[in-house]
Motif scaffolding. Sequence first.
Motif, PDB file in Angstrom:
ATOM      1  N   UNK B 494       0.815  -1.198   0.000  1.00 30.25           N
ATOM      2  CA  UNK B 494       0.000   0.000   0.000  1.00 30.25           C
ATOM      3  C   UNK B 494       0.853   1.254   0.000  1.00 30.25           C
ATOM      4  N   UNK B 495       2.164   1.054   0.077  1.00 30.69           N
ATOM      5  CA  UNK B 495       3.085   2.192   0.141  1.00 30.69           C
ATOM      6  C   UNK B 495       3.263   2.874  -1.203  1.00 30.69           C
ATOM      7  N   UNK B 496       2.993   2.139  -2.286  1.00 33.11           N
ATOM      8  CA  UNK B 496       3.264   2.671  -3.618  1.00 33.11           C
ATOM      9  C   UNK B 496       4.613   2.248  -4.145  1.00 33.11           C
ATOM     10  N   UNK B 497       5.198   1.218  -3.537  1.00 28.71           N
ATOM     11  CA  UNK B 497       6.551   0.826  -3.963  1.00 28.71           C
ATOM     12  C   UNK B 497       6.565   0.326  -5.407  1.00 28.71           C
ATOM     13  N   UNK B 498       5.490  -0.304  -5.856  1.00 30.42           N
ATOM     14  CA  UNK B 498       5.459  -0.732  -7.268  1.00 30.42           C
ATOM     15  C   UNK B 498       5.674   0.474  -8.182  1.00 30.42           C
ATOM     16  N   UNK B 719      12.439   5.821   3.313  1.00 25.24           N
ATOM     17  CA  UNK B 719      11.492   6.846   3.767  1.00 25.24           C
ATOM     18  C   UNK B 719      10.329   6.271   4.585  1.00 25.24           C
ATOM     19  N   UNK B 720      10.158   4.949   4.562  1.00 29.20           N
ATOM     20  CA  UNK B 720       8.906   4.374   5.058  1.00 29.20           C
ATOM     21  C   UNK B 720       8.699   4.499   6.559  1.00 29.20           C
ATOM     22  N   UNK B 721       9.727   4.259   7.338  1.00 30.59           N
ATOM     23  CA  UNK B 721       9.532   4.185   8.794  1.00 30.59           C
ATOM     24  C   UNK B 721       9.931   5.464   9.526  1.00 30.59           C
ATOM     25  N   UNK B 722      10.929   6.130   9.017  1.00 32.01           N
ATOM     26  CA  UNK B 722      11.555   7.223   9.756  1.00 32.01           C
ATOM     27  C   UNK B 722      10.564   8.260  10.304  1.00 32.01           C
ATOM     28  N   UNK B 723       9.498   8.639   9.564  1.00 33.44           N
ATOM     29  CA  UNK B 723       8.656   9.711  10.112  1.00 33.44           C
ATOM     30  C   UNK B 723       7.840   9.317  11.333  1.00 33.44           C
ATOM     31  N   UNK B 724       7.812   8.019  11.673  1.00 35.07           N
ATOM     32  CA  UNK B 724       7.009   7.612  12.840  1.00 35.07           C
ATOM     33  C   UNK B 724       7.788   7.782  14.139  1.00 35.07           C
ATOM     34  N   UNK B 725       9.092   7.974  14.037  1.00 35.92           N
ATOM     35  CA  UNK B 725       9.901   7.988  15.261  1.00 35.92           C
ATOM     36  C   UNK B 725       9.822   9.293  16.049  1.00 35.92           C
ATOM     37  N   UNK B 726       9.506  10.378  15.373  1.00 33.30           N
ATOM     38  CA  UNK B 726       9.656  11.680  16.012  1.00 33.30           C
ATOM     39  C   UNK B 726       8.459  12.288  16.718  1.00 33.30           C
TER      40      UNK B 726
END
Lengths: 254, 764
Positions: B494-498, B719-726
């Motif tokens: 669902x991330x749009x990786x395709x 880019x997938x996980x990093x924004x959840x940490x802050x």
Amino acid sequence: MWYSIKSIIKPDTLAEAYSLQQGERTTLFSGGSYLVAENNKSIQTLIDINGVISDKVTVNKKNVNIDAGATLQSFIDSVKHTKPNCRLLDGAKNSCPSKNIRNQRTFGGEVGQNRPNSEILVFLHAVDAALTVFTNSEKTISIRKWDGKGIVTKITYYPKQIDSIELQRYSVLPSAPAIVIVGGTRRSGQLEFAIGGTANNIQTFVVRIDDETNNSIANIAQKAISQFIPDHFGSLNYKESLIATAVKRVVDAL
Amino acid sequence: MKIVGQKTRRVDGLALAKGKPVFADDIPKKDFLYLKILHSPIAHGRIKSIDKSKAMAVNGIAAILTHEDFPIHYFTSAGQGYPEPSPRDTRIFDDTVRFVGDRVAVVAGESLEAVEKSVELIRVDYEELPAIFDVRESIDNKTIIHPGKDGFSFLHDAKRNISANIDEELGNVEAGLKESSHVFEGTYFTPYAQQASIEPHITLTWLDENDRLVIRTATQVPYHVRRIVGEVLNLPVGKIRVIKPRIGGGFGGKQEILNEEVCAAVTMATGKPCRLEYTREEEFYAARSRHPQYVTYKIGLMDDLSINAIDMEILQNSGGYGPHSLTVMSVTASKTLALYRSPNIRIRANSVYTNLPPAGAYRGYGAPQGFFALESLMDEISEELQVDPILLRKKNYYVEGEEVPIAKVLGEGRDGFPVILNTNGIEACIDRGRELIDWDILRKSEKTGIFRRGVGLATVAQASGIAGVDMGSVFMKMNEDGSFNLNVGATDLGTGSDTALAQIAAEVLDVSVDKIIVLSSDTDTTPFDTGAYASSTTYISGAAVKKVAEDILRQILEQGKLILGVNEAKIADNSVIADNGKSITYQDICTKSFYTDHQKQIQATASKISYDSPPPYNATFADVTVDTETGFVKVNKIVSITDSGQIINPQMSEGQAEGAIPQSLGMALSEFMIFDEKGRAINKNFEDYHIYTSIDMPEIVAEFVYTNEPTGPFGAKAVAEIPINGPAPAVANAIYNACGVRIRKLPITPEAVLTEFQKITDEG
């Protein structure tokens, strides 16, 4: 899946609906949004009352009449330009943030569910709305005195009789059920409060505006807390202080 | 670049928007058996007997399987690299139950109605055992949750209830703390939290015309599903095909072989197609969640504010089983300890069993827990020392060219690989975020009155895949209309990786994205990929795609030259153009290659394994208002600035941030799973478990700073996980700035804020 449902009946009259409602393992529905979410397996018979209740919202000089079959969304669309109804309008939105579900959920269902954390219901208690209820015949009764029996066919309230209205709602998130809701009105020399939230029921308090008003208001939270329960979002001490703050803010606004 | 770095329509966007049948359940289900799991109602016990006679008598019931139907075999449900670093402590069905919700039996029948009825009629006689619900009471408890039987492996210390342990030291922490001018310590708690994917876990299985087992499932790890189902059911992997269709969100929850082996077992037992879907309620008590952790940091600083020692301890709750227990804890340490330079680092960590639901992978994979602790403590230090929190942080970041020593020590359950920073955009992230949040004004604004406004900051890191573990591979071939089939093992959850992978291929081949036909995640038709986790897809699978596209481009040029009969030519405008002016289009090259000239299929494969894992960085700023009479916190605005190297698709990358932020805000303020005194989950629906929804969202600003990571495809990092940490630590720090209340336990409830605020008021 809801395997317990054996039949869905569409009665032709309110009397028939009421009679069916007396049977065991039955329940009424109009919009059905609560019903589907609850998926109560003790229910075997659904009584679809859409054919026997109306769905109009009428706003006139004296009062606002909401037929039980009116959906929350149709109510919002009907009264959004009518100032005295703003709080109820917000309540309809807050009680059910999804427009899709508001298009299903009916006022009658909201009242019939009698959920203490319904902002709509707290509002209706605060304004002392009148319910038209069918048992063996139709009668009109204050929402504060309704025992939950019968079929609600209409909700009426009288904005002109009210000097001012205020409602305070506290929830962890706007979309989450309220922990505490306090509705208040000022009219005829008195303040009236309805208090709901994660509680057993909605309580109402009437305080005359006189020398004792401040003392009476101060005691409301202490009395109201008896109907609340502690949970992961607050101890009883905390909820009592929250009610007290909410009441104070309602009074300030009134 | 023409395509990389540009917004483009998702390759699956139209089908999703039109409601095409793209999800696991969207296939005709003629003759399917419907499955339901009987879950344990008790937290810990041995099954003395199971009477299924009445349940089997329900009309339409085809099978009921329990532990009596399977040989004893232990595996891990974690979908990870092989051999898995998680303890092998799980059976398909066991004679012991270890949490309320553990699997006891599966019922298969012709309708869901029949199956639901049947489940209620199974009679199980349990010998109830003492249960452990407090993680702090588990180690050395008299009750042993996994007493140990033949077949257990990778379990650190079963007799002490420890599923996994880390004990590492770089330098000398005790000496480092002693010589420090200032030492600060804090313990922080983060609770169980739900991934809350829109689509619950669902699996469909059947036997194809050659009697091969087909598993159509909502998974992030198709190849791990194939391997583990093969192992559990003793089937060769060649007899199994796993298809991952579109997924309605995973967030780590589907990095798990949750029920695939059960559904497959029923198909193998009955020969019939089967369908098993969890309800939302089951998702809450019988799937996976974020590991609760107590994280303690002790940090020693010198007078010049440089960090001299970091001592870290983790006590993690695995729940009843230990999937991901070692690696989540390892990430908690490795990602947080990779942000600030320290000559002395120690990490001591235990993941322990309790009789609560097993946790698993959840976006960030341990890093959110660690950064809540670290970034809260950094703020506390700056307050205590009366220094600017930004200055304190900037003083201590690793910088470009430096080696991050912890990376070598903590890999995925084994030694890692050295990380030397090629890029680090953290300071640029801070500077941009500071401007966008009005930091300098709001930080120092008047903090009086009932409603008080404050701002907070957290800076965080993650990784780009798991060095030496994650591998992506691709196959590509050319078609005569100038389109290209790109078959990737990578899993778009669902991330749009395709779409991102198609953009990388299109950029190399100089064609439009719609010329790239992506097929992903089918173990029969797409090559191996470890799966979608650890922020690996763009960095690892994207690099494999770049490699294969470059090979295809080379072949196009060579084939074009052969057809044109020239030695020198170049590629431009979808054609091969010779020095003499002759040219041939991509389409004609492929058509002639198929039918007339120098016949061959232009095709290539490529794999990518990386021993680098460059960290993306992020600075998150929160602007909050605290109601000091009620304790309620309103988040007004979140600014999230990320260094993910070259952004492949800005729209989708912003979407990653916009999706991660509400998850972390929930962690900060509203989400936690709670259990009664018997270990039963209390809040099992979205009325009682409060995730941020669209109407709850504050203003969000998500931007990226540019760096060019030389090891990544076109300079990309993850880019997938990093924004959840802050966001969670930024909110905690903003609350402190607003009203002086420091909360070290998530979620930050209104009552906790009010209680602490009243203490401050009373004291002062």
